[in-house]
Design a protein around this motif. Structure first.
Motif, PDB file in Angstrom:
ATOM      1  N   GLN A 123      25.036 -21.674  14.373  1.00  0.00           N
ATOM      2  CA  GLN A 123      24.981 -20.910  15.781  1.00  0.00           C
ATOM      3  C   GLN A 123      24.195 -19.644  15.740  1.00  0.00           C
ATOM      4  OE1 GLN A 123      29.238 -20.588  16.499  1.00  0.00           O
ATOM      5  NE2 GLN A 123      29.315 -22.247  18.131  1.00  0.00           N
ATOM      6  N   ASN A 137      15.697 -22.006  25.682  1.00  0.00           N
ATOM      7  CA  ASN A 137      16.695 -22.947  25.906  1.00  0.00           C
ATOM      8  C   ASN A 137      17.389 -22.660  27.346  1.00  0.00           C
ATOM      9  OD1 ASN A 137      18.987 -24.396  26.131  1.00  0.00           O
ATOM     10  ND2 ASN A 137      19.525 -24.107  23.705  1.00  0.00           N
ATOM     11  N   ARG A 172      16.821 -16.732  10.686  1.00  0.00           N
ATOM     12  CA  ARG A 172      17.085 -16.421  12.365  1.00  0.00           C
ATOM     13  C   ARG A 172      15.997 -16.016  13.036  1.00  0.00           C
ATOM     14  NH1 ARG A 172      22.255 -13.191  13.173  1.00  0.00           N
ATOM     15  NH2 ARG A 172      20.767 -11.409  13.154  1.00  0.00           N
ATOM     16  N   ALA A 173      15.275 -14.945  12.322  1.00  0.00           N
ATOM     17  CA  ALA A 173      14.136 -14.285  12.875  1.00  0.00           C
ATOM     18  C   ALA A 173      13.123 -15.372  12.946  1.00  0.00           C
ATOM     19  CB  ALA A 173      13.760 -13.211  12.108  1.00  0.00           C
ATOM     20  N   THR A 184      12.724 -18.001  15.908  1.00  0.00           N
ATOM     21  CA  THR A 184      12.013 -17.667  17.220  1.00  0.00           C
ATOM     22  C   THR A 184      10.812 -17.761  17.251  1.00  0.00           C
ATOM     23  OG1 THR A 184      11.596 -15.129  16.440  1.00  0.00           O
ATOM     24  CG2 THR A 184      13.834 -15.764  17.426  1.00  0.00           C
ATOM     25  N   VAL A 196       9.003 -10.024  16.044  1.00  0.00           N
ATOM     26  CA  VAL A 196      10.417 -10.099  15.649  1.00  0.00           C
ATOM     27  C   VAL A 196      11.075  -9.366  14.324  1.00  0.00           C
ATOM     28  CG1 VAL A 196      12.684 -11.560  15.436  1.00  0.00           C
ATOM     29  CG2 VAL A 196      10.741 -12.293  17.025  1.00  0.00           C
ATOM     30  N   LEU A 253      20.900 -21.036  16.264  1.00  0.00           N
ATOM     31  CA  LEU A 253      20.510 -21.712  17.467  1.00  0.00           C
ATOM     32  C   LEU A 253      20.328 -20.946  18.470  1.00  0.00           C
ATOM     33  CD1 LEU A 253      22.896 -24.624  17.554  1.00  0.00           C
ATOM     34  CD2 LEU A 253      20.405 -24.945  17.188  1.00  0.00           C
ATOM     35  N   LEU A 254      21.180 -19.499  18.291  1.00  0.00           N
ATOM     36  CA  LEU A 254      20.862 -18.495  19.443  1.00  0.00           C
ATOM     37  C   LEU A 254      19.710 -17.961  19.228  1.00  0.00           C
ATOM     38  CD1 LEU A 254      22.782 -16.475  21.021  1.00  0.00           C
ATOM     39  CD2 LEU A 254      23.099 -15.119  19.005  1.00  0.00           C
ATOM     40  N   ALA A 255      18.753 -17.978  18.249  1.00  0.00           N
ATOM     41  CA  ALA A 255      17.504 -17.705  18.425  1.00  0.00           C
ATOM     42  C   ALA A 255      16.540 -18.427  18.857  1.00  0.00           C
ATOM     43  CB  ALA A 255      17.170 -17.303  16.660  1.00  0.00           C
ATOM     44  N   ALA A 256      16.676 -19.585  19.141  1.00  0.00           N
ATOM     45  CA  ALA A 256      16.034 -20.505  19.653  1.00  0.00           C
ATOM     46  C   ALA A 256      15.335 -20.277  20.970  1.00  0.00           C
ATOM     47  CB  ALA A 256      16.437 -21.936  19.944  1.00  0.00           C
ATOM     48  N   ARG A 257      14.098 -20.124  21.209  1.00  0.00           N
ATOM     49  CA  ARG A 257      13.439 -19.509  22.516  1.00  0.00           C
ATOM     50  C   ARG A 257      13.575 -20.794  23.706  1.00  0.00           C
ATOM     51  NH1 ARG A 257       8.973 -15.402  22.045  1.00  0.00           N
ATOM     52  NH2 ARG A 257       9.146 -14.916  20.136  1.00  0.00           N
ATOM     53  N   ALA A 298      10.558  -8.429  21.217  1.00  0.00           N
ATOM     54  CA  ALA A 298      10.906  -9.725  20.611  1.00  0.00           C
ATOM     55  C   ALA A 298      10.090 -10.775  21.265  1.00  0.00           C
ATOM     56  CB  ALA A 298      12.182 -10.013  20.620  1.00  0.00           C
TER      57      ALA A 298
END
Ligand SMILES: Nc1ncnc2c1ncn2[C@@H]1O[C@H](COP(=O)(O)OP(=O)(O)OP(=O)(O)O)[C@@H](O)[C@H]1O
Ligand SMILES: [Mg+2]
Lengths: 333, 336
Positions: free
Chosen positions: B156, B165, B222-223, B226, B140, B159-163, B135
């Motif tokens: 959330q 951070n 979500r994918a 990224t 991805v 946001l979890l998928a953001a790179r 990934a």
């Protein structure tokens, strides 16, 4: 009536007892494992016992107080790494099996004659051998203080200083966990709890996060162990499976994945536990109940009731007191 | 919002459910039939030159796989001798149930390990790399069995998928000022994506409260969060209502037009025919055909793989939607 007041006071005292604080810290650690990351640590008592040994042995060897606490934390960290590195790549259940047996191994090694010179064997380490450095730190004047119905010496084993320190540590741990779990880091942990493959597919190193969670929660467990033995002695047999089981009850009662759950859970658990046992004892001594429940059985019945409470909790209110019922609706995958 | 969705469904499926979904798909295809970006146009032109044979080399291959074999006990689920995927194009991977498409996806993305094989992405070998590393390299995927993170909100999940951070690093996590700016930018981007997928009204709901189709959409959004170079979608349209399939197809084409490479598994032949630039067909673990959508569906090997018999039916043919004709085909097959 006097009798009832005495029972009530004793239960009230449990709310702020150092033991309660120790369990609260251990449950905060377990919350990081289970509540936030979904890790099944069935050996939190092992982390606590190791922390207690680390602190006690380092102090007896001459370490100052904070260095001894650091030794306890490092012991918890190493234990987490030893358990986590081989198992966290496997599916969740393996960690449960490994932690439960590793905690038992720590206890058996502790009580064996093999390391008796250090651990004191089955009888453990006497409190007076390692409490000095802690009590020397007390800023409180000599004497006793009464607050309401609660009266303790200012500095000593079962003292105000022990309580102040223990709850101060709880407050710091709460602040720490509050900050880290509401961060993006905490969000990754929660993602792993929900579905680790989904998190992996987004490019996160799941293994490393799980290891971090296990290590942090384990270090909190070790710290809980230090607090637990400050007012008493280090006795391996008092820190076995029952202890793990109590920590779980505390966590599930208060509510996993909530910040204050472990603290509220510890207070309610120990308050109610004391109330139940002293109440039963009073009843069996003074009334006809004694013919059914003799005073000698009170402990056993108390333990049994804790087990029943845990089962009822998991079945009827798995989110605990503070948990969000709505969240639990999605537990079925 | 959920009320809207169900209305959408009923509107998309009128009483005469026959040709309606197809025309919706056609409309989407018509809307974005010509690729706009230079990369996409070039990819199309490139593919037009490629000979439609199994293992055909592509002018600008982003993903190259060789001799990938995965066996489960005695059963060979995947046995791919050579496959190249063109950069900047939409490639569809089709095949009957159990053909090995998902297993092949799992192997390529590091979620399963083959008995043997090599594959590289943008020239770098990915064999033996973990799912997270794949990934990070920019490839991805989504899952056929949707993986919504139920007890996280929709936002959330995004946001979890953001790179990159910084707040995802433990030692910075407790210092909100070190990551607040990044978080705000990510939130903005997430809300834009959610709006594209008509999930913005659900941003603060738990992902577990979404419907099956909405979860598919969330997973795709979500994918995309990224910023992948290549996105691999395992049945993205399954369970999504026809009206939304239309806009989803539009999105997939828009992604391609922005320069993204898309590889997707899909059973809906109309979707495949209308948006893909290239189609790869798998059956019993092997690649049995590849080529442009129009010709590949008339390929005898493909028709055989799907229908198990020698028919001169085009898989894109609407008659295959008719249960009577299907039943007749099956009956003929049994007589053989
Ligand atoms: N973990 C596994 N263990 C054993 N067999 C498996 C496993 N995963 C897949 N298979 C087998 O491999 C074959 C290919 O499965 P796969 O899921 O890749 O098919 P697919 O092409 O994605 O099908 P579908 O279109 O139905 O999703 C099937 O026959 C399946 O039974
Ligand atoms: Mg599949």
């Amino acid at each position: 009536m006097d009798e009832f007041l005495r029972i009530l006071t004793q239960s009230l005292a449990e709310l702020i007892a150092p033991t309660t604080a120790a369990y609260a810290i251990a449950a905060i650690g377990l919350n990081l494992h289970f509540g936030y990351t979904g890790l099944l640590n069935m050996g939190q008592a092992g982390f606590m016992l190791l922390g207690a040994y680390g602190f006690g042995i380092a102090t007896i060897a001459g370490a100052p107080f904070f260095l001894a606490v650091l030794v306890a934390l490092v012991a918890g960290l190493l234990f987490a790494l030893v358990l986590g590195i081989p198992t966290l790549q496997l599916r969740g259940d393996y960690l449960a099996i490994v932690t439960i047996s590793a905690a038992e191994i720590i206890r058996w090694i502790g009580r064996s004659t093999w390391l008796q010179e250090w651990t004191g064997g089955a009888s453990g380490l006497q409190g007076r051998n390692y409490k000095g450095t802690f009590q020397d730190l007390s800023p409180l004047p000599d004497g006793r203080t009464a607050i309401g119905p609660l009266e303790y010496i200012n500095t000593g084993s079962d003292s105000w200083w022990t309580r102040l320190f223990a709850w101060g540590v709880v407050a710091l741990a709460l602040l720490f966990v509050f900050l880290i779990t509401r961060s993006p880091w905490g969000r990754v942990l929660k993602g792993i709890r929900e579905d680790e493959d989904a998190v992996r597919a987004l490019g996160k190193n799941v293994y490393s996060y799980k290891l971090q969670s296990l290590a942090l929660g384990g270090m909190l467990g070790a710290l809980g162990g230090v607090l637990y033995v400050l007012p008493i002695t280090i006795a391996p047999d008092a820190m076995g499976r029952t202890m793990t089981f109590f920590v779980w009850t505390v966590l599930l009662l208060g509510g996993a994945a909530t910040v204050f759950g472990p603290v509220l859970g510890a207070m309610i658990f120990f308050g109610a536990y004391m109330f139940m046992r002293t109440g039963m004892r009073a009843l069996s001594e003074n009334t006809g109940v004694g013919e059914i429940i003799s005073t000698t059985n009170v402990e056993q019945i108390g333990g049994m009731l804790v087990g029943i409470t845990l089962m009822l909790l998991v079945i009827f209110r798995p989110q605990g007191i503070l948990g969000n019922k709505k969240e639990l609706a999605f537990n079925v995958r | 919002m959920s009320a809207d969705m169900s209305e959408g469904t009923s509107a998309g499926q009128p009483a005469d459910a026959g040709p309606q979904p197809e025309s919706v798909v056609d409309a989407a295809a018509a809307a974005a039939v010509a690729p706009t970006s230079a990369v996409a146009t070039e990819a199309r032109d490139d593919l037009a030159q490629v000979e439609p044979v199994v293992g055909a080399p592509k002018p600008d291959a982003i993903l190259v796989a060789d001799d990938v074999v995965r066996r489960f006990g005695g059963m060979t689920a995947v046995d791919v001798t050579h496959l190249e995927v063109q950069r900047g194009a939409i490639t569809a991977l089709i095949g009957p149930n159990g053909a090995g498409k998902t297993t092949f996806f799992n192997l390529l993305t590091g979620f399963d390990t083959p008995q043997s094989g090599r594959w590289s992405f943008e020239g770098n070998s990915l064999a033996g790399k973990s799912g997270a590393r794949v990934a990070q390299a920019g490839m991805v995927r989504t899952f056929q069995l949707t993986k919504a993170l139920s007890r996280l909100t929709v936002l959330q999940n995004m946001l979890l998928a953001a790179r990159n951070n910084p707040g995802e690093r433990f030692w910075l996590s407790w210092l909100p000022f070190t990551w607040r700016a990044q978080e705000r930018a990510a939130t903005e981007k997430a809300m834009e994506l959610l709006a594209r997928f008509k999930l913005d009204a659900k941003a603060d709901d738990f992902a577990g409260s979404l419907s099956g189709g909405q979860r598919k959409l969330l997973e795709m959004a979500r994918a995309l969060m990224t910023d992948p170079t290549m996105i691999m979608l395992d049945e993205p349209m399954a369970g999504v209502n026809p009206a939304l399939v239309q806009s989803l197809l539009g999105h997939v084409q828009a992604l391609r037009d922005e320069g993204m490479t898309v590889l997707f598994v899909e059973h809906d032949m109309h979707a495949v025919r209308h948006i893909s630039d290239w189609v790869v067909v798998m059956a019993e673990g092997r690649i049995v055909a590849e080529g442009p959508p129009a010709s590949v569906m008339q390929d005898q090997a493909v028709v055989d793989a799907y229908l198990g018999a020698h028919h001169d039916t085009d898989l894109g043919d609407d008659s295959l939607l008719d249960p009577e004709i299907l039943a007749r085909l099956e009956a003929e097959e049994e007589k053989r």
